[in-house]
Design a protein around this motif. Structure first.
Motif, mmCIF file in Angstrom:
data_model
loop_
_atom_site.group_PDB
_atom_site.id
_atom_site.type_symbol
_atom_site.label_atom_id
_atom_site.label_comp_id
_atom_site.label_asym_id
_atom_site.label_seq_id
_atom_site.Cartn_x
_atom_site.Cartn_y
_atom_site.Cartn_z
ATOM 1 N N THR A 374 42.058 33.417 13.566
ATOM 2 C CA THR A 374 40.619 33.618 13.670
ATOM 3 C C THR A 374 39.888 32.730 12.667
ATOM 4 O OG1 THR A 374 40.537 35.374 12.011
ATOM 5 C CG2 THR A 374 40.984 36.043 14.282
ATOM 6 N N THR A 396 44.075 29.713 19.632
ATOM 7 C CA THR A 396 42.722 29.986 20.095
ATOM 8 C C THR A 396 41.837 28.794 19.761
ATOM 9 O OG1 THR A 396 42.076 31.044 18.029
ATOM 10 C CG2 THR A 396 43.048 32.446 19.724
ATOM 11 N N ARG A 397 40.690 28.746 20.433
ATOM 12 C CA ARG A 397 39.818 27.594 20.257
ATOM 13 C C ARG A 397 38.978 27.684 18.986
ATOM 14 N NH1 ARG A 397 39.754 24.541 24.841
ATOM 15 N NH2 ARG A 397 40.594 25.523 26.696
ATOM 16 N N ALA A 399 36.139 29.134 18.247
ATOM 17 C CA ALA A 399 34.814 28.654 18.645
ATOM 18 C C ALA A 399 33.817 28.698 17.502
ATOM 19 C CB ALA A 399 34.301 29.484 19.830
ATOM 20 N N HIS A 409 37.178 19.420 17.722
ATOM 21 C CA HIS A 409 38.271 20.089 18.426
ATOM 22 C C HIS A 409 39.146 19.065 19.143
ATOM 23 C CE1 HIS A 409 40.361 23.385 20.319
ATOM 24 N NE2 HIS A 409 40.223 22.793 21.489
ATOM 25 N N GLN A 411 42.253 19.211 21.783
ATOM 26 C CA GLN A 411 43.053 20.080 22.636
ATOM 27 C C GLN A 411 44.325 19.353 23.079
ATOM 28 O OE1 GLN A 411 42.324 23.229 23.212
ATOM 29 N NE2 GLN A 411 44.044 23.679 24.550
ATOM 30 N N SER A 545 38.065 34.228 29.933
ATOM 31 C CA SER A 545 37.675 33.468 28.737
ATOM 32 C C SER A 545 38.603 33.765 27.579
ATOM 33 C CB SER A 545 36.223 33.787 28.361
ATOM 34 O OG SER A 545 35.334 33.385 29.381
ATOM 35 N N ALA A 546 39.024 35.037 27.462
ATOM 36 C CA ALA A 546 39.957 35.401 26.387
ATOM 37 C C ALA A 546 41.302 34.713 26.583
ATOM 38 C CB ALA A 546 40.130 36.920 26.346
ATOM 39 N N GLU A 548 41.753 31.899 28.188
ATOM 40 C CA GLU A 548 41.519 30.482 27.898
ATOM 41 C C GLU A 548 41.467 30.260 26.390
ATOM 42 O OE1 GLU A 548 38.243 26.953 28.797
ATOM 43 O OE2 GLU A 548 37.719 29.052 29.115
ATOM 44 N N GLU A 549 40.797 31.165 25.683
ATOM 45 C CA GLU A 549 40.712 31.055 24.226
ATOM 46 C C GLU A 549 42.099 31.103 23.589
ATOM 47 O OE1 GLU A 549 38.919 30.928 20.369
ATOM 48 O OE2 GLU A 549 38.193 30.411 22.356
ATOM 49 N N SER A 551 44.702 29.914 24.900
ATOM 50 C CA SER A 551 45.446 28.756 25.429
ATOM 51 C C SER A 551 46.551 29.168 26.396
ATOM 52 C CB SER A 551 46.041 27.921 24.278
ATOM 53 O OG SER A 551 45.025 27.391 23.463
#
Length: 913
Positions: A374, A396-397, A399, A409, A411, A545-546, A548-549, A551
């Motif tokens: 986090t 996670t991204r 954000a 970022h 990826q 979205s979670a 995706e976050e 990965s």
């Protein structure tokens, strides 16, 4: 965060200053507008608060109505003024001047401009005055602590100004005198004391206080207590250790050229005036994708750019312990690496973080924060100086790290095929890889170019040098993820590494992940996921979205979500081990019904004249995707084409025979228009098997007829006429005149494909005779057109022209664009073969326009082909070349190799002419 109107910002400022305390409505009005509130002030205030609520939601700050006022709920540490007070209190409480100085410096860094700028109420003036006094007191404390560190020389310019601005402040006078004395200017210090004493007597009628008088006596006596403590002097000149904490660089690192360049470019292009900003590159990607390897490889190759050292910590955001490293522990480790004695490290996290930032301030250091979970875990570890660079890796991204700190970022995806081959070659040796090129390709494909999977496979092969690579490929093909598991070493097991990504997910998100592993197709969309999971769209989107976050899935263009094949295999395994059978089957039933009913809607939009086949209602929780018109229907079918094929195969496996048959029926016209001949063949073969389990005999007639047509298009002529003869026999047995008519027309097309135009014409006339007894005018027009076409093929052009014109009239009357396009194409063919070339071109242009409107690229290729022949007959080689190239492209896209080869020969002939 856009807040808007200045008064609206003032309302926010008041609520922030009173964070977590109720501010009455009257109090807000008085503090923001003073004695001149606007008309309907309470209504205006409600509007401002409503807008602020919406603006603050993304950062987790809430404003609620409480009693007769409002309260803004926020962590004190997130509001500058409260954070300032907290850091200052910690500095005054600690007994360590070094920590105190670090804390107060961080507190002072929070000041940016005038407090409550633009707000001119009596309350605002009072707050500004109070804050100025607090800042002055903090600055004075800061000077004391700096003097204790022996920084008197650099303080002299500042103290000279402060003493002039505050001539009656005895504490400022004492600090100035001490700095002068320690700088070897005893006389100047004594002279300043006399000036202060005189001013105090003249202005206030009093002598200096005891503290200033004692300092004066100590300076007169050159008291040794006034010198800088020896330990402080030693500490100030002792060299700090240079940490070199980077783990060993990966020796078999390969590829990632673009990502490495992006990291270097981010450092090279960072503005020199970033203030307190830190260049942060957040490297994201799934577990085992190579994030740590990339970070370490870059760090080692750029170590010379960070002469003051490199700090590294594995934050264990995703690990078998399921216990991420606390920021407190990570900062403590960094302080130890920077030479701070354990007994001098404060207990408070803010104090530790402040000291850490002070120690690295101005230094050229690299900080690698590996495996972060986090942003809150990372934030206390970020330096406060632009000379430092931070690399953060995580699944996670992160954000808010991007939003709050401007992180760059990067990826990571799987390796390219060439990179994967280099990895295998580097570990197994060039000779072994070159000896088995096909097996090497198989290993790369079966691993999906996934770095950890490739590493595991090469480990197996490396430790068994006498076993052929082909055996490992066969084993991987048979065992799948089981071969990539390692029960003794979790970090060397792909399933285990992937499982760590699930720890931070909710039960709903884990269920969605599992179901995505068994849903048909290589990718999916939100509407399909809504039916798969039976979740409302908003909740489904949040869950996607979670994932995706984390990965675990990848968001692709046009709202599509995809998984890597190995991640999908792991998700499917999770579904079978964690979800009951009935839950999995119900989800599959729902998603199959979603695709079937949406495809059915698309077919109706594209083929409104086609006989309607009724479907059973969809399962509860299914919401077919709404399609507005033929264009959106064709676009949806194009996008979901591959998934629809897999859906039919999944329906076969689940024994949902009606879904198998209906999907073949629903998609048949789409397959024909787009030239998906092999897909049509596979779909109708499955439908024929399914029809044996269905009670309606018509389903078997349809299946044989359409399977025969699919065989005919692929040149499987014996199979085609065999199925069509069975369809006709069944239609006769069940006295189904409609099916007999359809089958005769399909037989005409099949015999035409075989080159027997006379026999084809006989079947076309049989079809027409039957259609004239049925009330199906559009299908009758199709039969008339078929008679015209085969008559034209036999050179009977007058008969052909009359029939095709009659068919065109009927199709236009019934607004059937498909039939109109085909009739116009046939009329163009007739005109061309009777020497009316310009008329032929006019017919072809109209036909192509209609074919494009309906998305019929299969017949468009033929119409372009014919158009080119007419241009060539007129000697227009440039125009012929243009349309033939278009036809060639369509033929190749549709896999019509014979036509493509003929078209290429015609183009070559034009070039030679």
């Amino acid at each position: 965060m856009p807040i808007g109107h200045a008064r609206q910002r003032s309302v926010l400022a008041v609520l922030l200053l009173e964070a977590n305390r109720v501010v009455s409505v009257d109090g807000l009005l008085d503090r923001v507008w003073g004695e001149r509130p606007p008309s309907q002030a309470r209504s205006v205030l409600r509007t401002y608060v409503s807008r602020l609520r919406r603006a603050l939601v993304p950062i987790g700050v809430t404003i609620t109505r409480r009693d007769s006022g409002y309260v803004l709920a926020a962590e004190p540490g997130t509001v500058d003024v409260h954070r300032f007070h907290r850091l200052l209190a910690l500095a005054r409480e600690t007994g360590d001047p070094r920590q105190a100085l670090a804390l107060v410096e961080n507190a002072m860094a929070l000041w940016r401009g005038e407090p409550l700028a633009g707000l001119q109420t009596s309350w605002a003036h009072a707050v500004r005055e109070r804050l100025r006094h607090e800042r002055f007191a903090a600055e004075t404390d800061q000077i004391d602590w700096r003097l204790q560190h022996g920084l008197h020389s650099e303080l002299l310019p500042e103290l000279t100004v402060r003493a002039a601005v505050h001539p009656l402040d005895e504490r400022v006078a004492g600090q100035f005198m001490l700095a002068l004395y320690r700088s070897g200017r005893q006389a100047d210090a004594l002279e300043h004391y006399q000036r202060v004493r005189t001013r105090l007597v003249d202005d206030l009628g009093t002598d200096p206080g005891p503290r200033l008088q004692r300092l004066h006596e100590q300076i007169l006596q050159a008291d040794p207590e006034l010198t800088v403590p020896a330990d402080t002097e030693t500490e100030s000149v002792a060299p700090s250790p240079v940490p070199r904490q980077l783990p060993m660089a990966p020796r078999s690192f390969t590829g990632r050229t673009d990502e490495l360049a992006a990291l270097t470019a981010a450092l090279d292009t960072a503005p020199a005036d970033q203030g307190a900003a830190v260049l942060v590159s957040a490297i994201g990607g799934a577990g085992g994708i190579g994030k740590t390897w990339l970070a370490l490889h870059w760090a080692h190759h750029n170590a010379d750019r960070f002469p003051d050292g490199q700090l590294f910590v594995d934050l264990h955001g995703f690990s078998p312990t399921n216990r991420p490293v606390e920021p407190d522990d990570a900062v403590r480790g960094f302080l130890t690496a920077l030479g701070v004695a354990p007994d001098r490290i404060a207990d408070d996290l803010d104090a530790k973080a402040a000291l850490y930032r002070s120690l690295v301030a101005g230094k050229r250091m690299l900080v690698v924060l590996d495996n972060a979970a986090t942003t809150d875990q990372v934030a206390p570890l970020l330096p406060g100086t632009p000379t430092c660079t931070v690399l953060v890796t995580g699944r996670t991204r992160l954000a808010s790290l991007i939003d709050r700190y401007g992180a760059r970022h990067v990826q990571l995806d799987v390796l390219t095929a060439d990179e994967a081959r280099v990895l295998l070659t580097g570990r197994l040796g060039a000779e072994r890889v070159a000896a088995e090129p096909d097996a090497t390709d198989d290993l790369i494909d079966l691993c999906g170019r996934y770095p950890l999977a490739l590493s595991i496979v090469t480990r197996h092969a490396h430790t068994r040098p006498h076993v052929p690579l082909a055996e490992f490929a066969a084993e991987l093909r048979e065992l799948g993820l089981d071969m990539l598991d390692h029960h003794d070493d979790p970090a060397a097991s792909l399933p285990t590494v992937l499982s760590w990504s699930l720890h931070g997910l909710t039960a709903e998100q884990r269920t969605m992940f599992a179901l995505l592993g068994i849903t048909p197709g290589s990718d999916t969309t939100l509407p399909a996921v809504v039916s798969l999971t039976c979740l409302p769209p908003a909740r489904a989107h949040r869950a996607l979205s979670a994932l995706e976050e984390a990965s675990l899935i990848e968001r692709r263009p046009h709202g599509r979500y995809a998984m890597h094949d190995l991640v999908r295999d792991y998700a499917a395994t999770t579904a079978h081990t964690t979800l009951p059978d009935d839950v999995r089957e119900a989800a599959l039933v729902r998603v199959m019904d979603f695709y079937l009913h949406t495809a059915h809607t698309a077919d109706r939009l594209l083929n409104s004249h086609r006989p309607l086949v009724q479907l059973d209602p969809p399962a509860p929780g299914v919401h077919p995707h709404p399609l507005l018109d033929a264009a959106s229907a064709m676009a949806w079918l194009d996008a979901e084409h591959a998934t629809l094929l897999v859906t039919q195969r999944a329906a076969v496996a689940l024994g949902r025979h009606h879904v198998v048959w209906h999907l073949a029926w629903t998609l048949d016209a789409f397959y024909r228009r787009r030239g998906h001949r092999r897909d049509a063949l596979a779909a109708w073969r499955a439908a024929l098997d399914a029809a044996a389990h269905l009670p309606d005999p018509t389903t078997r007639i349809h299946a044989h007829r359409n399977l025969g047509h699919a065989c005919s298009r692929l040149g499987l002529h014996e199979d085609a006429t065999g199925h069509l003869d069975r369809a006709l026999a069944l239609a006769v047995r069940h006295r189904d005149a409609t099916e007999q008519a359809y089958t005769h027309r399909t037989l005409a097309a099949a015999w035409g494909e075989r080159g027997d135009d006379r026999r084809a014409l006989d079947h076309a006339r049989h079809a027409l005779d039957l259609h004239r007894t049925l009330d199906l005018p559009v299908r009758e027009a199709d039969a008339i057109n078929a008679v015209g076409w085969f008559a034209a093929r036999l050179g009977e052009f007058d008969t052909a022209r009359d029939h095709c014109r009659a068919a065109l009239t009927m199709h236009r009357h019934h607004h059937n664009l498909d039939g109109e396009a085909h009739s116009l194409g046939n009329l163009g063919y007739i005109a061309h073969n009777t020497g009316r070339y310009h008329q032929a071109l006019a017919y072809y242009r109209q036909s192509i326009d209609l074919l494009r409107r309906s998305g019929d690229t299969y017949y468009e290729a033929l119409a372009q082909d014919w158009t080119g022949q007419t241009h060539a007959a007129l000697g227009r080689h440039a125009q012929a070349r243009k349309v033939w190239r278009e036809a060639l492209k369509l033929y190749r896209q549709q896999g019509r190799d014979t036509d493509a080869e003929r078209m290429q020969r015609q183009l070559d002939a034009l070039e030679d002419s």
